[in-house]
Design an enzyme around this catalytic site. Structure first.
Site, PDB file in Angstrom:
ATOM      1  N   PHE A 141      65.208  55.047 -16.363  1.00 24.02           N
ATOM      2  CA  PHE A 141      64.358  55.441 -15.248  1.00 24.02           C
ATOM      3  C   PHE A 141      63.058  55.985 -15.824  1.00 24.02           C
ATOM      4  O   PHE A 141      63.030  57.052 -16.434  1.00 24.02           O
ATOM      5  CB  PHE A 141      65.004  56.509 -14.360  1.00 24.02           C
ATOM      6  CG  PHE A 141      64.119  56.873 -13.191  1.00 24.02           C
ATOM      7  CD1 PHE A 141      64.102  56.082 -12.054  1.00 24.02           C
ATOM      8  CD2 PHE A 141      63.279  57.964 -13.256  1.00 24.02           C
ATOM      9  CE1 PHE A 141      63.268  56.385 -10.986  1.00 24.02           C
ATOM     10  CE2 PHE A 141      62.437  58.280 -12.200  1.00 24.02           C
ATOM     11  CZ  PHE A 141      62.434  57.495 -11.064  1.00 24.02           C
ATOM     12  N   ASP A 226      60.050  58.760 -23.930  1.00 20.62           N
ATOM     13  CA  ASP A 226      59.800  59.304 -22.595  1.00 20.62           C
ATOM     14  C   ASP A 226      60.563  60.630 -22.495  1.00 20.62           C
ATOM     15  O   ASP A 226      61.749  60.662 -22.201  1.00 20.62           O
ATOM     16  CB  ASP A 226      60.277  58.311 -21.528  1.00 20.62           C
ATOM     17  CG  ASP A 226      60.062  58.814 -20.110  1.00 20.62           C
ATOM     18  OD1 ASP A 226      59.796  60.029 -19.928  1.00 20.62           O
ATOM     19  OD2 ASP A 226      60.180  58.016 -19.161  1.00 20.62           O
ATOM     20  N   LYS A 255      56.390  66.480 -15.675  1.00 19.89           N
ATOM     21  CA  LYS A 255      57.243  67.449 -14.999  1.00 19.89           C
ATOM     22  C   LYS A 255      56.975  68.886 -15.409  1.00 19.89           C
ATOM     23  O   LYS A 255      56.077  69.525 -14.905  1.00 19.89           O
ATOM     24  CB  LYS A 255      58.708  67.053 -15.157  1.00 19.89           C
ATOM     25  CG  LYS A 255      59.054  65.751 -14.406  1.00 19.89           C
ATOM     26  CD  LYS A 255      60.536  65.571 -14.271  1.00 19.89           C
ATOM     27  CE  LYS A 255      60.886  64.227 -13.635  1.00 19.89           C
ATOM     28  NZ  LYS A 255      60.401  64.063 -12.258  1.00 19.89           N
TER      29      LYS A 255
END
Length: 402
Positions: A141, A226, A255
Site C-alpha cells: 500500500f 516507503d 504522516k
C-alpha cells in the site's frame, strides 16, 4: 435523534462514501484520548495510521504551529522563506542523506519517488527512454493515485479505475529470490515498505531488507524505502530499516512528519539522486510551506531526543508479550508487528475484524480492521503503560478471554 446520529446522517447524505468509518464522531482530543460529541471518551489505538505518533494536540507541536501562524503560512516555492533551509538541512541530517524534496501527502511523496527513480534511471544509469521499470511487492500500500494503484494487488483499490500506468513488476513480499530474478538492466528501483502496514502489519523475514540492499547495490538499482507509516519512531527506531542495519538510497516520509497537525511529506536522498531535477520539472504549491516546515522542524527535534523511539521499544515489547498470550488461548490466530505496532488476526469464531472494532468502540477503545480478520493496533507513542493495559483488557473482554 442524538447529535452523533444527526452528524453521521448528514455525513452520509453529503459526503462521498469512500470510507466506512466507525459510528463515532470525535469533537476533541488530547494525548492518546479522544472525546466525542456526546462527551464519551475513547482510547485511540490507531493514531491516524501513525500520523499521530506524538499524540493528539501535542503541546510542542501546537505551540510551533501557533507561532508560525502569526508570521507567514504560505509563500509557494516561487520565493524562499526563512524556515525552508533549516527544515531541509535538519531532515537530511536525521536521515543521513544530502537533499530533501518536500511534498504534502504520502501519496504525493511516493509519486515523487517514482518520478525521481525514473529520471535517475534515464539521466544517470542510462536506461533507454521510456523503458524504466520499478520492482514492487505484492500486498503493498503506497497510496491511491492512479499510478500507485497501478501496482497494487488489492482488487478493491483497482476495480473500475483503469487503464493503469505501466512500468512496474510485482514480486511476492519477502521473497528475495523472486526479487533478484526480476531485476533487469532496465530496472531503476525497488520500492518497498520495510513493514507492510495496510496488509496487516506484515514484517518481512529476517535478512530480507539486507538482501534487498545487497541486490540493489550489485545491480545499480535504487532501494526506495516507503517509511510513511513505519518511520519516525513507530517501530522503536527512527526508521524501520535500521532494524536490519540497512540504509536505503531513498527514504519516503509522511504522516508523523506533520505531527498530526498539517500534511507534510518528503523524499530524502543523495545529491546524485535528487540532483537530477531542474526547475520546472516537479513541484507543489504547498510543498515545503512555512507552516509545514515549522511543525516538521519540531518533530525532528523531538525525534532527536530518542525519547519516542525508547517508548516505542519498551511499550512495544510489552504490547507484543500481552498480545502473544492471546494466541495460546485460541482467540487470536497470529500477531505480527514491531514496536508499538501490531496486526492481530482474530479467530473467525470470535468475530470479524470489523465486529471486534465495533465491540471495542462500545467499550471506549478505537482501532481499525483490515482484510477481514485483522485488527491493527498502533497507539500514539505518548500513551502510558496504564492506558495501554486498559485498552488490552478491553480487547480481552470483547474476545471473552478470562
Amino acid at each position: 435523534m442524538t447529535t452523533t446520529e444527526r452528524l453521521i446522517a448528514s455525513a452520509d447524505a453529503y459526503g462521498a462514501h469512500n470510507y466506512h468509518p466507525l459510528p463515532v464522531v470525535v469533537a476533541t482530543a488530547d494525548g492518546a484520548w479522544m472525546t466525542d460529541v456526546e462527551g464519551r471518551r475513547f482510547l485511540d489505538l490507531l493514531a491516524g495510521y501513525s500520523a499521530l505518533n506524538f499524540g493528539h494536540c501535542n503541546r510542542r507541536l501546537i505551540d510551533a504551529a501557533r507561532a508560525q501562524l502569526e508570521r507567514v503560512t504560505l509563500t509557494s516555492r516561487a520565493f524562499h522563506h526563512d524556515r525552508f533551509a533549516d527544515f531541509c538541512a535538519q531532515l537530511a541530517q536525521l536521515c543521513g542523506m544530502e537533499m530533501v524534496l518536500p511534498m504534502n501527502t504520502g501519496a504525493e511523496a511516493v509519486e515523487t519517488a517514482v518520478k525521481t527513480a525514473r529520471k535517475w534511471g534515464y539521466r544517470v544509469k542510462g536506461v533507454p527512454d521510456g523503458r524504466a521499470r520499478i520492482v514492487v511487492a505484492s500486498d503493498n500500500f503506497h497510496g491511491r493515485t492512479t499510478t500507485l494503484i497501478s501496482f497494487s494487488t488489492d482488487a478493491e483499490a483497482r476495480t473500475d479505475f483503469g487503464p493503469f500506468t505501466p512500468g512496474f513488476d510485482i514480486v511476492p513480499y519477502g521473497d528475495l529470490a523472486a526479487l533478484r530474478a526480476t531485476v533487469t538492466e532496465e530496472t531503476v528501483a525497488v520500492l518497498l515498505e520495510p513493514i507492510q502496514g495496510e496488509a496487516g502489519v506484515r514484517v518481512p523475514p529476517p535478512g530480507y531488507l539486507a538482501g534487498v540492499r545487497e541486490v540493489t547495490r550489485e545491480r545499480n538499482v535504487l532501494f526506495v524505502a516507503d517509511e510513511i507509516q513505519s518511520g519516525l519512531g513507530r517501530t522503536g527506531r527512527t526508521f524501520a530499516c535500521e532494524h536490519e542495519g540497512v540504509v536505503p538510497d531513498v527514504y519516503v516520509l509522511g504522516k508523523a512528519l506533520g505531527g498530526g497537525v498539517v500534511p507534510v511529506s518528503a523524499v530524502v536522498s543523495s545529491r546524485e539522486v535528487l540532483g537530477v531535477f531542474r526547475p520546472g520539472e516537479h513541484g507543489s504549491t504547498f510543498g515545503g510551506n512555512p507552516l509545514a516546515c515549522a511543525v516538521a522542524l519540531e518533530v525532528i527535534a523531538m525525534l532527536r531526543s530518542g525519547e519516542y523511539q525508547r517508548r516505542a521499544t519498551e511499550l512495544g515489547d510489552h504490547l507484543h508479550r500481552e498480545l502473544g498470550l492471546l494466541t495460546s488461548t485460541g482467540h487470536v490466530t497470529a500477531v505480527r508487528g514491531r514496536g508499538l505496532w501490531a496486526g492481530v488476526d482474530i479467530a473467525p469464531e470470535y468475530g470479524t475484524g470489523r465486529e471486534i472494532s465495533e465491540r471495542l468502540m462500545d467499550r471506549g477503545v478505537l482501532v481499525k480492521d483490515t482484510h477481514g480478520v485483522t485488527v491493527r493496533i498502533a497507539p500514539p507513542l505518548v500513551i502510558s503503560k496504564e492506558d495501554l493495559d486498559w485498552g488490552l483488557a478491553q480487547l480481552r473482554a470483547v474476545l471473552g478471554v478470562d
